[in-house]
Scaffold this active site. Structure first.
Site, PDB file in Angstrom:
ATOM      1  N   LYS A 163       5.858   2.068   3.745  1.00 18.57           N
ATOM      2  CA  LYS A 163       5.184   0.921   4.349  1.00 18.57           C
ATOM      3  C   LYS A 163       4.749  -0.100   3.294  1.00 18.57           C
ATOM      4  O   LYS A 163       4.690  -1.299   3.554  1.00 18.57           O
ATOM      5  CB  LYS A 163       3.985   1.346   5.206  1.00 18.57           C
ATOM      6  CG  LYS A 163       3.572   0.182   6.103  1.00 18.57           C
ATOM      7  CD  LYS A 163       2.492   0.445   7.081  1.00 18.57           C
ATOM      8  CE  LYS A 163       2.178  -0.883   7.797  1.00 18.57           C
ATOM      9  NZ  LYS A 163       0.875  -0.854   8.442  1.00 18.57           N
ATOM     10  N   ASN A 187      -4.151   0.733   5.979  1.00 11.88           N
ATOM     11  CA  ASN A 187      -3.134   0.299   5.013  1.00 11.88           C
ATOM     12  C   ASN A 187      -3.277   0.983   3.662  1.00 11.88           C
ATOM     13  O   ASN A 187      -4.377   1.331   3.256  1.00 11.88           O
ATOM     14  CB  ASN A 187      -3.264  -1.214   4.763  1.00 11.88           C
ATOM     15  CG  ASN A 187      -2.545  -2.033   5.820  1.00 11.88           C
ATOM     16  OD1 ASN A 187      -1.495  -1.640   6.316  1.00 11.88           O
ATOM     17  ND2 ASN A 187      -3.112  -3.184   6.134  1.00 11.88           N
ATOM     18  N   ASN A 231       4.162  -4.119   2.866  1.00  7.08           N
ATOM     19  CA  ASN A 231       2.796  -4.602   2.667  1.00  7.08           C
ATOM     20  C   ASN A 231       2.566  -5.301   1.335  1.00  7.08           C
ATOM     21  O   ASN A 231       1.844  -6.300   1.265  1.00  7.08           O
ATOM     22  CB  ASN A 231       1.806  -3.433   2.789  1.00  7.08           C
ATOM     23  CG  ASN A 231       1.295  -3.267   4.207  1.00  7.08           C
ATOM     24  OD1 ASN A 231       1.271  -4.210   4.991  1.00  7.08           O
ATOM     25  ND2 ASN A 231       0.906  -2.053   4.553  1.00  7.08           N
ATOM     26  N   ASN A 288       1.763  -8.939   2.573  1.00 10.82           N
ATOM     27  CA  ASN A 288       0.316  -9.112   2.529  1.00 10.82           C
ATOM     28  C   ASN A 288      -0.086  -9.784   1.215  1.00 10.82           C
ATOM     29  O   ASN A 288      -0.845 -10.744   1.203  1.00 10.82           O
ATOM     30  CB  ASN A 288      -0.400  -7.768   2.683  1.00 10.82           C
ATOM     31  CG  ASN A 288      -0.724  -7.457   4.133  1.00 10.82           C
ATOM     32  OD1 ASN A 288      -1.458  -8.192   4.781  1.00 10.82           O
ATOM     33  ND2 ASN A 288      -0.159  -6.390   4.653  1.00 10.82           N
ATOM     34  N   SER A 311      -2.504  -9.540   7.831  1.00  9.44           N
ATOM     35  CA  SER A 311      -3.951  -9.295   7.869  1.00  9.44           C
ATOM     36  C   SER A 311      -4.635  -9.860   6.617  1.00  9.44           C
ATOM     37  O   SER A 311      -5.715 -10.437   6.697  1.00  9.44           O
ATOM     38  CB  SER A 311      -4.240  -7.803   8.006  1.00  9.44           C
ATOM     39  OG  SER A 311      -3.676  -7.084   6.932  1.00  9.44           O
ATOM     40  N   GLU A 369      -7.778  -6.254   1.145  1.00  5.84           N
ATOM     41  CA  GLU A 369      -7.503  -4.814   0.912  1.00  5.84           C
ATOM     42  C   GLU A 369      -6.631  -4.644  -0.334  1.00  5.84           C
ATOM     43  O   GLU A 369      -5.510  -4.143  -0.261  1.00  5.84           O
ATOM     44  CB  GLU A 369      -6.784  -4.231   2.127  1.00  5.84           C
ATOM     45  CG  GLU A 369      -7.631  -4.172   3.388  1.00  5.84           C
ATOM     46  CD  GLU A 369      -6.900  -3.466   4.520  1.00  5.84           C
ATOM     47  OE1 GLU A 369      -5.920  -4.031   5.035  1.00  5.84           O
ATOM     48  OE2 GLU A 369      -7.290  -2.333   4.863  1.00  5.84           O
TER      49      GLU A 369
END
Lengths: 246, 246
Positions: B125, B42, B129, B133, B196, B208
């Site tokens: 992406k 990622n 994300n 995320n 995630s 992350e």
């Protein structure tokens, strides 16, 4: 209890704003022809709520910049500050009644001052409440020192203060930018203070999101001003409140 | 294990970016004169990290838009999507080697396409994300449907997508605004997907944060562009990561 207090001279509202529904149900049982109601609650909109049950010219609004936590029933930890600043909600509030309230506080050994602009007082307190209550809760229930010790959250606290000052301006309240440094310095002196919202978060109680963040945010939005940091905080904290209900 | 894999033709990096220190220690044990390294991690900055241990023209970068969770050791729940898009990290990457990797994926029954602009792929992406995320973790570990079901967090997700598109523009990557609607619709179709970062948060693992939010945020800042929603998210999630270390 309500019946015993019927027709009180002064009703002091110290409830959290999350209990405003309860407050509006209870106040009418206490109010008589000579009553005045004073709110020391956080955030905006409380005087407006109270004016649903008693005439606006019988309401005192105020702020108490005080570091105080209820440890258990009847046990209070007062760690710093404590000055109460107040004024009538509108110009028709009888000045002699306001002076009587001031005397009452002072006879109890408490600092109390009558300030010119209630509107300004409320916004000025938000300069502290929005970043420190807000972030302490959104970070999961942490103390003020932890917010300031991490550079990125320290920076966001300052951005939030700038937004409160910008929001105030949309309501014709001009706050001095030096409030930012003053509030940071004051908070550093507090040490690791647990805000009320932080404690509520740790106790899985509802947070005072609307009065402290939602109403100021919408007032600015209605004037065409976007406040991204506050919007983010509002989204997170209102998500948390909504998740408690489910 | 590393010794057995010495001089591999293709080394596929599927580690979380939070393990990049470990990755940089391990890769040199696997790399031989004919090796190429492909990262499907990622966020931004991974190809740059890998180029510390192998020549930049031997690195493939890629994105896998896939809903997949590891349930336990060796057990994978694959709930939606799965196309891998990739390209060499720089123009000197041998095209025949890239085609060989594509064939390898396709022989295994996986979709794989070679895309023109790796830089654009990575930013594209991030449009998914960063909000999903990011918010799923900052809200304490929730699923994507919950974010979209609460109006204020839904609105913030859209603001975050706008900021990623703005951030991309500072890097000369022009993304179409229709990506916003596309990503919202795609996410609605996923149902209650646990990202995630959300799972890492629930498991009290490091998030992350740098690759997904920190690096894009700083790249935009270096070009003089402020991204308040991402800054806020970065502050919160980096606070969480820092609190794990204490």
């Amino acid at each position: 209890m309500p019946e015993e207090c019927k027709d009180s001279d002064l009703i002091l509202v110290c409830l959290k704003t999350t209990a405003n529904d309860y407050m509006l149900k209870t106040l009418p049982k206490l109010i008589g022809p000579n009553s005045v109601v004073m709110t020391l609650q956080n955030g905006l909109g409380n005087e407006e709520e109270i004016s649903k049950v008693i005439s606006a010219d019988k309401i005192i609004g105020g702020v108490a910049f005080i570091c105080v936590n209820r440890i258990s029933a009847g046990k209070i930890d007062h760690s710093a500050f404590g000055h109460v600043k107040a004024n009538g909600f509108n110009k028709n509030f009888a000045p002699e009644k306001l002076r009587a309230v001031k005397e009452l506080f002072e006879q109890s050994g408490l600092d109390f001052s009558i300030e010119e602009n209630l509107h300004e007082l409320k916004w000025e307190k938000l300069v502290w409440n929005v970043p420190f209550n807000g972030l302490s809760a959104s970070l999961g229930g942490v103390d003020t020192r932890s917010i300031l010790a991490h550079q990125p959250t320290h920076a966001v606290a300052i951005e939030l203060m700038k937004e409160v000052i910008l929001g105030a301006k949309t309501q014709d309240v001009i706050l001095d930018n030096k409030l930012i440094d003053e509030n940071i310095n004051k908070t550093l002196k507090m040490g690791p203070y647990m805000t009320s919202m932080s404690i509520d978060r740790l106790n899985k109680k509802p947070l005072e999101v609307e009065g402290i963040i939602g109403i100021p945010l919408r007032k600015a939005k209605d004037k065409g001003i976007k406040l991204p940091y506050m919007e983010n905080l509002y989204a997170e904290l209102s998500y948390y409140n909504a998740s408690l209900i489910k």
